[in-house]
Write a protein that holds these residues in place. Sequence first.
Motif, PDB file in Angstrom:
ATOM      1  N   LEU A 216      -7.193   1.963 -11.439  1.00 36.40           N
ATOM      2  CA  LEU A 216      -6.794   1.780  -9.894  1.00 36.40           C
ATOM      3  C   LEU A 216      -6.242   3.021  -9.478  1.00 36.40           C
ATOM      4  O   LEU A 216      -6.138   3.417  -8.352  1.00 36.40           O
ATOM      5  N   TRP A 217      -5.367   3.544 -10.465  1.00 35.16           N
ATOM      6  CA  TRP A 217      -4.466   4.936 -10.131  1.00 35.16           C
ATOM      7  C   TRP A 217      -5.499   5.856  -9.783  1.00 35.16           C
ATOM      8  O   TRP A 217      -5.215   6.562  -8.845  1.00 35.16           O
ATOM      9  N   THR A 218      -6.299   6.390 -10.667  1.00 36.37           N
ATOM     10  CA  THR A 218      -7.234   7.416 -10.748  1.00 36.37           C
ATOM     11  C   THR A 218      -8.086   7.504  -9.685  1.00 36.37           C
ATOM     12  O   THR A 218      -8.175   8.397  -8.685  1.00 36.37           O
ATOM     13  N   VAL A 219      -8.766   6.232  -9.515  1.00 40.66           N
ATOM     14  CA  VAL A 219      -9.660   6.208  -8.154  1.00 40.66           C
ATOM     15  C   VAL A 219      -8.796   6.327  -6.829  1.00 40.66           C
ATOM     16  O   VAL A 219      -9.495   6.857  -5.894  1.00 40.66           O
ATOM     17  N   GLY A 220      -7.847   5.450  -6.817  1.00 39.71           N
ATOM     18  CA  GLY A 220      -7.013   5.454  -5.553  1.00 39.71           C
ATOM     19  C   GLY A 220      -6.412   6.866  -5.426  1.00 39.71           C
ATOM     20  O   GLY A 220      -6.717   7.221  -4.213  1.00 39.71           O
ATOM     21  N   TYR A 221      -6.076   7.511  -6.272  1.00 37.78           N
ATOM     22  CA  TYR A 221      -5.491   8.954  -5.694  1.00 37.78           C
ATOM     23  C   TYR A 221      -6.745   9.945  -5.642  1.00 37.78           C
ATOM     24  O   TYR A 221      -6.677  10.924  -4.931  1.00 37.78           O
ATOM     25  N   SER A 222      -7.313  10.075  -6.858  1.00 40.65           N
ATOM     26  CA  SER A 222      -8.422  11.216  -6.756  1.00 40.65           C
ATOM     27  C   SER A 222      -9.604  11.089  -5.898  1.00 40.65           C
ATOM     28  O   SER A 222     -10.466  11.913  -5.682  1.00 40.65           O
ATOM     29  N   LYS A 223      -9.944   9.840  -5.631  1.00 44.75           N
ATOM     30  CA  LYS A 223     -11.228   9.901  -4.985  1.00 44.75           C
ATOM     31  C   LYS A 223     -10.774   8.910  -3.187  1.00 44.75           C
ATOM     32  O   LYS A 223     -11.031   9.626  -2.314  1.00 44.75           O
ATOM     33  N   SER A 224     -10.064   7.691  -3.271  1.00 48.57           N
ATOM     34  CA  SER A 224     -10.128   6.993  -2.191  1.00 48.57           C
ATOM     35  C   SER A 224      -9.158   7.774  -1.089  1.00 48.57           C
ATOM     36  O   SER A 224      -9.538   8.092  -0.116  1.00 48.57           O
ATOM     37  N   ILE A 225      -8.135   8.076  -1.606  1.00 47.26           N
ATOM     38  CA  ILE A 225      -6.942   8.674  -0.812  1.00 47.26           C
ATOM     39  C   ILE A 225      -7.186  10.154  -0.595  1.00 47.26           C
ATOM     40  O   ILE A 225      -7.144  10.688   0.694  1.00 47.26           O
ATOM     41  N   VAL A 226      -7.867  10.979  -1.203  1.00 47.31           N
ATOM     42  CA  VAL A 226      -8.325  12.289  -0.891  1.00 47.31           C
ATOM     43  C   VAL A 226      -9.435  12.271   0.109  1.00 47.31           C
ATOM     44  O   VAL A 226      -9.420  12.966   1.056  1.00 47.31           O
ATOM     45  N   ASN A 227     -10.445  11.273  -0.071  1.00 48.73           N
ATOM     46  CA  ASN A 227     -11.476  11.192   1.083  1.00 48.73           C
ATOM     47  C   ASN A 227     -10.851  10.722   2.419  1.00 48.73           C
ATOM     48  O   ASN A 227     -11.246  11.393   3.428  1.00 48.73           O
ATOM     49  N   LEU A 228     -10.048   9.847   2.184  1.00 49.32           N
ATOM     50  CA  LEU A 228      -9.369   9.309   3.651  1.00 49.32           C
ATOM     51  C   LEU A 228      -8.603  10.552   4.187  1.00 49.32           C
ATOM     52  O   LEU A 228      -8.476  10.551   5.389  1.00 49.32           O
ATOM     53  N   ASN A 229      -7.769  11.291   3.354  1.00 47.18           N
ATOM     54  CA  ASN A 229      -7.129  12.430   4.127  1.00 47.18           C
ATOM     55  C   ASN A 229      -8.023  13.193   4.703  1.00 47.18           C
ATOM     56  O   ASN A 229      -7.516  13.788   5.873  1.00 47.18           O
ATOM     57  N   GLN A 230      -8.928  13.717   4.065  1.00 44.84           N
ATOM     58  CA  GLN A 230     -10.106  14.575   4.732  1.00 44.84           C
ATOM     59  C   GLN A 230     -10.656  13.952   6.058  1.00 44.84           C
ATOM     60  O   GLN A 230     -10.705  14.820   7.008  1.00 44.84           O
ATOM     61  N   ILE A 231     -11.075  12.767   6.004  1.00 39.99           N
ATOM     62  CA  ILE A 231     -11.364  12.060   7.401  1.00 39.99           C
ATOM     63  C   ILE A 231     -10.102  12.037   8.388  1.00 39.99           C
ATOM     64  O   ILE A 231     -10.622  12.513   9.516  1.00 39.99           O
ATOM     65  N   ILE A 232      -8.818  12.090   8.078  1.00 44.96           N
ATOM     66  CA  ILE A 232      -7.972  12.194   9.005  1.00 44.96           C
ATOM     67  C   ILE A 232      -7.838  13.625   9.584  1.00 44.96           C
ATOM     68  O   ILE A 232      -7.670  13.967  10.646  1.00 44.96           O
ATOM     69  N   LYS A 233      -8.119  14.559   8.829  1.00 44.15           N
ATOM     70  CA  LYS A 233      -8.003  16.035   9.187  1.00 44.15           C
ATOM     71  C   LYS A 233      -9.387  16.195  10.145  1.00 44.15           C
ATOM     72  O   LYS A 233      -9.366  16.795  11.230  1.00 44.15           O
ATOM     73  N   LEU A 234     -10.308  15.526   9.599  1.00 43.33           N
ATOM     74  CA  LEU A 234     -11.708  15.610  10.348  1.00 43.33           C
ATOM     75  C   LEU A 234     -11.561  15.040  11.794  1.00 43.33           C
ATOM     76  O   LEU A 234     -12.074  15.674  12.761  1.00 43.33           O
ATOM     77  N   GLY A 235     -10.725  13.909  11.890  1.00 46.35           N
ATOM     78  CA  GLY A 235     -10.687  13.224  12.975  1.00 46.35           C
ATOM     79  C   GLY A 235      -9.908  14.183  14.066  1.00 46.35           C
ATOM     80  O   GLY A 235     -10.262  14.133  15.256  1.00 46.35           O
ATOM     81  N   ASP A 236      -8.900  14.631  13.500  1.00 47.24           N
ATOM     82  CA  ASP A 236      -7.883  15.597  14.446  1.00 47.24           C
ATOM     83  C   ASP A 236      -8.685  16.635  14.815  1.00 47.24           C
ATOM     84  O   ASP A 236      -8.644  17.131  16.100  1.00 47.24           O
ATOM     85  N   ALA A 237      -9.481  17.316  14.045  1.00 49.75           N
ATOM     86  CA  ALA A 237     -10.281  18.627  14.249  1.00 49.75           C
ATOM     87  C   ALA A 237     -11.378  18.401  15.330  1.00 49.75           C
ATOM     88  O   ALA A 237     -11.642  19.187  16.187  1.00 49.75           O
ATOM     89  N   GLN A 238     -12.029  16.990  15.260  1.00 47.49           N
ATOM     90  CA  GLN A 238     -12.965  16.753  16.159  1.00 47.49           C
ATOM     91  C   GLN A 238     -12.508  16.214  17.480  1.00 47.49           C
ATOM     92  O   GLN A 238     -13.471  15.568  18.077  1.00 47.49           O
ATOM     93  N   ALA A 239     -11.070  15.760  17.429  1.00 49.85           N
ATOM     94  CA  ALA A 239     -10.890  15.191  18.506  1.00 49.85           C
ATOM     95  C   ALA A 239     -11.143  13.773  18.630  1.00 49.85           C
ATOM     96  O   ALA A 239     -11.334  13.265  19.713  1.00 49.85           O
ATOM     97  N   ASN A 240     -11.446  13.101  17.482  1.00 48.05           N
ATOM     98  CA  ASN A 240     -11.784  11.796  17.412  1.00 48.05           C
ATOM     99  C   ASN A 240     -10.776  10.896  16.785  1.00 48.05           C
ATOM    100  O   ASN A 240     -10.828  10.839  15.418  1.00 48.05           O
ATOM    101  N   SER A 241     -10.134  10.323  17.553  1.00 47.58           N
ATOM    102  CA  SER A 241      -8.826   9.458  16.914  1.00 47.58           C
ATOM    103  C   SER A 241      -9.253   8.171  16.323  1.00 47.58           C
ATOM    104  O   SER A 241      -8.536   7.502  15.366  1.00 47.58           O
ATOM    105  N   ASN A 242     -10.541   7.728  16.637  1.00 50.13           N
ATOM    106  CA  ASN A 242     -10.923   6.562  15.848  1.00 50.13           C
ATOM    107  C   ASN A 242     -11.238   6.877  14.370  1.00 50.13           C
ATOM    108  O   ASN A 242     -10.982   5.829  13.533  1.00 50.13           O
ATOM    109  N   TYR A 243     -11.695   7.833  14.036  1.00 48.41           N
ATOM    110  CA  TYR A 243     -11.829   8.254  12.640  1.00 48.41           C
ATOM    111  C   TYR A 243     -10.407   8.319  11.992  1.00 48.41           C
ATOM    112  O   TYR A 243     -10.304   7.754  10.807  1.00 48.41           O
TER     113      TYR A 243
END
Length: 479
Positions: A93-120
């Motif tokens: 739960l710890w390793t997948v949560g931090y190294s995969k789930s949260i890392v990917n979701l952080n990247q989506i947040i950045k891409l959403g800002d970069a693409q001006a897509n607040s829904n992402y």
Amino acid sequence: MKNKYITLLLSGTLVLSAVSCKKDLVKINQNPNAAQNAQPDYLLTAATKTTADTYWGVANTMESSLLFVQYWAKIQYTDPDRYIYSNSAFQELWTVGYSKSIVNLNQIIKLGDAQANSNYKGVALVLRSWVFTLLTDAYGDIPYKQATTIDQYLTPAYDTQKDVYYALLDDLKTAQAALDPAGKAIAGDIIYGNNIALWKKFANSLRLRIALRIADRDATKAKQVLADIQSEGGSYISANAEIAQLVYLDSPNQNPVSNLFDTRDDYRISKTIVDKLFALNDPRLPVYASKTKDATPQTYVGIPNGLLVGDASGLGFTKTSKPGTYFLAPHAPAVIISYAEVLFDRAEAAARGLTTEDAAGLYKQAITASLNQYGIQGSTADSYTALPAVQYDAANFKKSIGEQKWIALFGQGLEAFAEWRRLDYPQLQPAVAGTLNGKIPTRFIYPGTEQSLNGTSYKAAVADQGPDVLTTRLWFDVN
């Protein structure tokens, strides 16, 4: 879209592989023939599938939380059912949560800002908040602030559970404001099929869940959260068709429970839940439990939790019940938040005086929603909710809601484990041959890798929270 699970997971891995490296090493090791920046839709599918697999998988449910809350029991290799674990047992739960789930979701947040897509951004914030909730519910104090920019903090500091919950409530409020059904479309959503209106309901339902997590510690804050939702004109998950869940596909993208039972025969349904369902003549019994392979007087036979290996196997593999075929099916869903849970939460909020809704009415609706979730309707459902043993007791709402919510959450090991600790119902008995001096675990222990790789932060968390053992109570677990 759903059939691309494996390809999308591999695409997500391209992003994950760079996280633990220094920037100069990343540049040196870039593949000039491969894309360096994954698209948000691919990342969203990958993060959702990876998290759901972990949430519904072996280490965090079948070998732990499903045993702790006595939905399942072990008929072979019974050490986990007796609370015997190594310091790597709770690592997934710890390793997948931090190294995969949260890392990917952080990247989506950045891409959403970069693409001006607040829904992402909004969708990723909701999912990230869910992941952080799973982590803090299980372990207590966890890295949060520095984990949102983990590439800058390779040994992140831990935040207190209180601070994590409060921060997640802020994140979900931000997500709610970012989600706009009239805004730019998204893709890659395998929970709601890119329906932003339903993501807004999911966000509010998760806010309600966390508000109740903190209610015994800070009722004023919990009440304010619910008032904010109301003032925003927000709504919650309001039908079984709106359940937040991942519906699995055929192998190799089948439900993790189905996958395990294809090759192993370690588990049976717990005697605790079977006895309770028999006592109430609960129509969910044939859904939750399979018939014994050999004919038995009761047809459905659970086994006590925490037996020694010989005692467990001696009950007979063909004379005891596996979990129900509904849960063993390849397409069985990984439920994140059900409509029934939301109704139970609203009932409890009303019982606590956090809202002015009708607690008894919502409680009855919650039970009905749970029955309907499994196709039990009409007079059968009406007769069950009319039973004296099922009636709402306003003088002890924790008992009424705790026991019926426990039944309704069957299969959702991590969530049921959190709610059992918070509500203190049902009153479970420890494993028969348990090793915790008559106690049931009240948390996951930190992965052993934290002691070796993040020792300073780990030691500070233990000093704040208490010993890193299974029986240390977490901040939200008041009684």
